[in-house]
Design an enzyme around this catalytic site. Structure first.
Site, mmCIF file in Angstrom:
data_model
loop_
_atom_site.group_PDB
_atom_site.id
_atom_site.type_symbol
_atom_site.label_atom_id
_atom_site.label_comp_id
_atom_site.label_asym_id
_atom_site.label_seq_id
_atom_site.Cartn_x
_atom_site.Cartn_y
_atom_site.Cartn_z
ATOM 1 N N TYR A 31 0.823 -1.211 0.000
ATOM 2 C CA TYR A 31 0.000 0.000 0.000
ATOM 3 C C TYR A 31 0.849 1.250 0.000
ATOM 4 O O TYR A 31 2.071 1.179 0.185
ATOM 5 C CB TYR A 31 -0.946 -0.015 1.211
ATOM 6 C CG TYR A 31 -0.283 0.322 2.532
ATOM 7 C CD1 TYR A 31 0.554 -0.595 3.164
ATOM 8 C CD2 TYR A 31 -0.475 1.562 3.126
ATOM 9 C CE1 TYR A 31 1.162 -0.269 4.373
ATOM 10 C CE2 TYR A 31 0.129 1.883 4.335
ATOM 11 C CZ TYR A 31 0.945 0.957 4.954
ATOM 12 O OH TYR A 31 1.553 1.284 6.140
ATOM 13 N N LYS A 145 6.522 -2.059 2.015
ATOM 14 C CA LYS A 145 5.330 -1.433 2.597
ATOM 15 C C LYS A 145 4.165 -2.406 2.459
ATOM 16 O O LYS A 145 3.267 -2.247 1.623
ATOM 17 C CB LYS A 145 5.040 -0.081 1.939
ATOM 18 C CG LYS A 145 4.208 0.831 2.821
ATOM 19 C CD LYS A 145 4.310 2.270 2.398
ATOM 20 C CE LYS A 145 3.302 3.165 3.100
ATOM 21 N NZ LYS A 145 3.424 3.204 4.560
ATOM 22 N N GLU A 177 12.718 2.698 14.038
ATOM 23 C CA GLU A 177 11.785 3.731 13.551
ATOM 24 C C GLU A 177 10.569 3.728 14.468
ATOM 25 O O GLU A 177 10.541 3.013 15.465
ATOM 26 C CB GLU A 177 11.389 3.446 12.095
ATOM 27 C CG GLU A 177 10.703 2.100 11.893
ATOM 28 C CD GLU A 177 10.299 1.809 10.443
ATOM 29 O OE1 GLU A 177 10.261 2.752 9.619
ATOM 30 O OE2 GLU A 177 10.012 0.647 10.155
ATOM 31 N N LEU A 201 11.263 1.291 7.044
ATOM 32 C CA LEU A 201 10.670 1.727 5.787
ATOM 33 C C LEU A 201 11.394 3.003 5.361
ATOM 34 O O LEU A 201 11.559 3.925 6.169
ATOM 35 C CB LEU A 201 9.176 2.010 5.968
ATOM 36 C CG LEU A 201 8.487 2.389 4.654
ATOM 37 C CD1 LEU A 201 8.302 1.164 3.776
ATOM 38 C CD2 LEU A 201 7.166 3.072 4.899
HETATM 39 N N1 PMP Z 1 7.878 3.738 8.891
HETATM 40 C C1 PMP Z 1 6.716 3.080 9.010
HETATM 41 C C2 PMP Z 1 6.702 1.764 9.711
HETATM 42 C C3 PMP Z 1 5.538 3.640 8.495
HETATM 43 O O1 PMP Z 1 4.361 2.976 8.588
HETATM 44 C C4 PMP Z 1 5.584 4.918 7.887
HETATM 45 C C5 PMP Z 1 4.330 5.591 7.378
HETATM 46 N N2 PMP Z 1 3.654 4.843 6.431
HETATM 47 C C6 PMP Z 1 6.814 5.559 7.783
HETATM 48 C C7 PMP Z 1 7.949 4.939 8.294
HETATM 49 C C8 PMP Z 1 6.933 6.899 7.118
HETATM 50 O O2 PMP Z 1 6.900 6.778 5.716
HETATM 51 P P1 PMP Z 1 6.366 7.958 4.806
HETATM 52 O O3 PMP Z 1 7.140 9.185 5.186
HETATM 53 O O4 PMP Z 1 6.677 7.515 3.431
HETATM 54 O O5 PMP Z 1 4.914 8.112 5.071
#
Ligand code: PMP
Length: 282
Positions: A31, A145, A177, A201
């Site tokens: 997603y 993701k 994270e 991620l």
């Molecule tokens: N890490 C994780 C585990 C996340 O779920 C997200 C948000 N989807 C992020 C980092 C941040 O990613 P982004 O800045 O692309 O939204």
């Protein structure tokens, strides 16, 4: 409001999800969440590239070109007249009799996407939020993701049921994270964050923040730091598509810095804001 179902924009009640959709049965899919400002998509190309990269890592072949998908997302936000909010988009491997093996030959993936009008969390961005630590119990492919978010969900629930906005995850002592965000510590004029690897991620907002740091002359060191070091940071930030640049002012009840969003954090927020406001409406 309308939704995107495969390559068609339809009413939500027209969508039929298969009983044996592998997304539904296994979480077998991927997603993206893309932010909408001023009726336009922010960093859409980066999100679409990451979607195709995630698909590739789990052997899903998306049956549209990136350009066609990009155009379909634009059509959806125009149809729904969204001004500020986001698009949620997912692709599952498709519908096939339940078995763990990948369907052979492959079946047609199932795409669904919808828009949501949503206000930005400006109060929290101004005052900062509280976080807690939690063990990172997730699998070792956090770079994908994936729709499988149980580890993230359990950590977020632990945080929110205890009154915290986010859970900051660590493997042994090293911070990876947040449960749905990337995290950063600033100490003595240097920003530290976990390097891009299978353990996090690769956040799109993370990349925007790193370019903000370059613009304001804040040196970046991409190396992991410990929970003890986190508590000694001058400033702490979490980031994601929906929370943007979010100051973290306490962790597990211990104040970070002076308990208020710091100077570097505010500068990053300002540059981030200028990037958003340069986005023109469609
Ligand atoms: N890490 C994780 C585990 C996340 O779920 C997200 C948000 N989807 C992020 C980092 C941040 O990613 P982004 O800045 O692309 O939204």
């Amino acid at each position: 409001v309308k939704v995107l179902w495969n390559d068609r924009i339809v009413n939500e009640d027209e969508v039929r999800i298969g009983f044996e959709d592998r997304g539904y049965q296994f979480g077998d899919g991927i997603y993206e969440v893309i932010k909408i400002y001023n009726g336009n998509l922010f960093t859409a190309t980066e999100h679409i590239n990451r979607l195709y990269a995630s698909a590739d890592k789990i052997q899903i072949v998306i049956p549209y070109t990136k350009d066609v998908l990009h155009k379909m997302l634009y059509d959806l936000i125009e149809t729904n007249e969204v001004n500020v909010g986001h698009i949620y988009l997912q692709i599952t491997r498709g519908i096939s009799p339940r078995q763990h093996n990948l369907p052979n030959p492959p079946v047609e993936p199932v795409l669904t996407a919808y828009t949501k009008e949503a206000a930005r969390p400006l109060d929290q961005q101004k005052n900062g939020v509280n976080a807690c630590f939690d063990n990172d119990i997730r699998w070792l492919r956090c770079d994908i993701k994936s729709l499988n978010l149980l580890g993230n969900i359990l950590s977020k629930e632990k945080a929110s049921s205890n009154g915290y906005y986010e859970a900051i995850l660590h493997r042994d002592e090293l911070i990876t994270e947040g449960s749905s965000s990337n995290v950063y510590g600033i100490k003595d004029g240097v920003l530290y964050t976990h390097p891009v690897s299978n353990l996090i991620l690769n956040g799109i907002t993370r990349n925007v923040i790193l370019s903000c740091c370059e613009e304001i002359g804040l040196p970046v060191v991409e190396s992991a730091f410990t929970t003890t070091q986190a508590l000694e940071m001058d400033e702490f930030i979490m980031s994601s598509t929906t929370t943007e640049v979010m100051p973290v002012v306490s962790i597990d009840g211990q104040t970070i810095g002076n308990g208020k969003p710091g100077q570097w954090t505010k500068k990053i927020q300002q540059v981030f804001e200028s990037k958003i406001s340069s986005l023109v409406s469609l």
